[in-house]
Every structure is written in structure tokens, then in C-alpha cells.
Motif scaffolding. Structure first.
Motif, PDB file in Angstrom:
ATOM      1  N   ARG A  78       0.881  -1.171   0.000  1.00 14.76           N
ATOM      2  CA  ARG A  78       0.000   0.000   0.000  1.00 14.76           C
ATOM      3  C   ARG A  78       0.914   1.215   0.000  1.00 14.76           C
ATOM      4  O   ARG A  78       1.974   1.197   0.650  1.00 14.76           O
ATOM      5  N   SER A 129       3.341   2.560   2.934  1.00 13.04           N
ATOM      6  CA  SER A 129       3.211   1.644   4.078  1.00 13.04           C
ATOM      7  C   SER A 129       4.504   0.851   4.283  1.00 13.04           C
ATOM      8  O   SER A 129       5.546   1.155   3.687  1.00 13.04           O
ATOM      9  N   LEU A 150      -1.246  -2.951  -5.306  1.00 16.79           N
ATOM     10  CA  LEU A 150      -1.569  -2.025  -4.212  1.00 16.79           C
ATOM     11  C   LEU A 150      -2.967  -2.391  -3.711  1.00 16.79           C
ATOM     12  O   LEU A 150      -3.925  -2.380  -4.471  1.00 16.79           O
ATOM     13  N   GLU A 170      -5.943  -1.872  -0.760  1.00 21.41           N
ATOM     14  CA  GLU A 170      -6.413  -0.979   0.308  1.00 21.41           C
ATOM     15  C   GLU A 170      -6.660  -1.758   1.601  1.00 21.41           C
ATOM     16  O   GLU A 170      -6.876  -2.970   1.572  1.00 21.41           O
ATOM     17  N   ARG A 171      -6.636  -1.034   2.719  1.00 22.87           N
ATOM     18  CA  ARG A 171      -6.742  -1.680   4.030  1.00 22.87           C
ATOM     19  C   ARG A 171      -8.012  -2.536   4.142  1.00 22.87           C
ATOM     20  O   ARG A 171      -7.942  -3.695   4.571  1.00 22.87           O
ATOM     21  N   GLU A 176       4.573   4.074  -6.161  1.00 22.88           N
ATOM     22  CA  GLU A 176       3.612   4.199  -5.052  1.00 22.88           C
ATOM     23  C   GLU A 176       2.932   5.573  -5.060  1.00 22.88           C
ATOM     24  O   GLU A 176       2.103   5.865  -4.204  1.00 22.88           O
TER      25      GLU A 176
END
Ligand SMILES: N[C@@H](CCC(=O)N[C@@H](CS)C(=O)NCC(=O)O)C(=O)O
Length: 205
Positions: free
Chosen positions: A9, A12, A32, A34-35, A196
Motif C-alpha cells: 500500500r 506503508s 496495491l 487498500e486496508r 507508489e
């Protein structure tokens, strides 16, 4: 499809392993995630049961923990010199960073997970002391250990970037500031920032 797949991410704990892959120059795919998806997607949870990033998939090897991924890559691609010849101090600093400083920063960022309102300020003060220790070690040195950049430097760049939220920022210390600028200039680190979508601090470019 590339031989390596890294789940991460932006900004991160995947920053350091991502920069390592780019420094090695091996083909890799970056996903990538997402949480919310990482925490709930059954496919991802099968790879990383805590639903955090990063996760590396290298053939049959599925690896979590950013520092473990760096060590694995150092062993797998010795020609990339992600570890120094003498590894004792390399282990020390990498473990200190992931085990002590990184967890302190996580307490600073997510105090509500760890207790009452005293957690955040205490973690912030503690992180400052950890960066002071790194600062005194770095004085007069170009790299954290040995004579060339290693995975430990990529890890420190990541934590220094996170430490920009400290007051004063981690990079206000002269040796850490010079180290950040030096490490940021590495081609693999530049590529990681670009992929990123991260902004580089103006003073360091
Ligand atoms: N010790 C782990 C920490 C991983 C970690 O906490 N990752 C964060 C991003 S920096 C995360 O995915 N957090 C999501 C969450 O806790 O909900 C590592 O270094 O790989």
C-alpha cells in the motif's frame, strides 16, 4: 506475469521491500491493496492472516513481515548486495528498526489500538529517542552498516519518511537527513516512490 509479486500500500511497510525489488532489478508485479480489502478478502487473508501489508509471493514462498522479506531477498539475490559481508550489525539494526522503532511508530499512528490518550504522546517521545540513537550511530557514516547501501538503509528510509510526522521530523537530525537524501537518490528508491505515487520532500530532491 513476473516471478515476484508484492502486495503493498502506498507509503506503508511495503516501501522497503518494494525498493529492494527495484534495486535488485528483478521483474516484479506490485499489487496495491487498500486496508479494507486486505482485512476482508479471503484470498489475501490466506496469504497474510493478519490482513496487513506487505506480502511477497516468490514462487512457492509466501512471506509476510517487511524485514523478513528484505532478508529473503538479500539471500536470494546476493549480487544485489542487500546485506553486507559481515552481517552481525546488519541484523542488529534491522531487528531494532522493525522490532522497536517501527512498533513505536505504529503506537504513535494508531494510539487507540493500544490504550488511553497517554499512548500517542509517549510513543512520539519514544520514537524521538530511537531516532536519536540512529542519529548518533550514523554520524560520520554514509550507510547504516558497512560500506555500501543495504536493505537496512531502505528500511531506515521508510521509517524516516514515516517519522516526518514527528515534531521535529526525524529528518531534522543532520546525519539522518543526509542519509535520507543519499538513499532517496538510489534508482530503486526513486522507482518505488514513483510506483507508489509518493511525494518526495522538496529539500531532499
Ligand atoms: N511488522 C509488519 C507490520 C505490517 C503492518 O502493520 N502493516 C500496516 C501498514 S504499514 C498495515 O497493513 N496495517 C493495516 C491495519 O493494521 O489495519 C511488517 O513490517 O510487515
Amino acid at each position: 506475469m513476473a516471478s515476484m509479486l508484492l502486495y503493498g500500500r502506498s507509503g506503508s511497510a511495503s516501501m522497503a521491500p518494494h525498493a529492494a525489488l527495484a534495486e535488485i532489478g528483478v521483474d516484479y508485479d506490485l499489487v496495491l491493496i487498500e486496508r479494507d480489502e486486505a482485512q476482508t478478502d479471503p484470498g489475501y487473508l490466506a496469504l497474510n492472516p493478519l490482513g496487513v501489508v506487505p506480502t511477497l509471493v516468490d514462487g512457492d514462498v509466501v512471506l509476510t513481515e517487511s524485514a523478513a522479506i528484505l532478508l529473503h531477498l538479500a539471500d536470494r539475490y546476493p549480487e544485489a548486495r542487500l546485506a553486507p559481508e559481515n552481517r552481525a550489525q546488519f541484523y542488529r539494526w534491522l531487528v531494532f528498526m522493525t522490532n522497536t522503532l517501527q512498533t513505536t511508530l505504529l503506537r504513535m499512528f494508531y494510539p487507540e489500538r493500544y490504550g488511553d490518550e497517554s499512548v500517542g504522546p509517549r510513543a512520539t517521545a519514544e520514537a524521538g529517542r530511537h531516532f536519536d540513537l540512529i542519529e548518533s550511530h550514523l554520524a560520520g557514516r554514509e550507510w547504516l552498516v558497512g560500506e555500501h547501501r543495504t536493505g537496512a538503509d531502505l528500511f531506515l528510509l521508510m521509517l524516516t519518511d514515516w517519522g516526518s510526522e514527528l515534531d521535529p521530523p526525524a529528518w531534522d537530525r543532520p546525519a539522518i537527513r543526509a542519509h535520507f537524501r543519499r538513499t532517496l537518490a538510489l534508482p530503486g528508491v526513486q522507482r518505488m516512490f514513483e510506483e507508489e505515487g509518493l511525494e518526495q520532500p522538496e529539500w531532499a530532491v
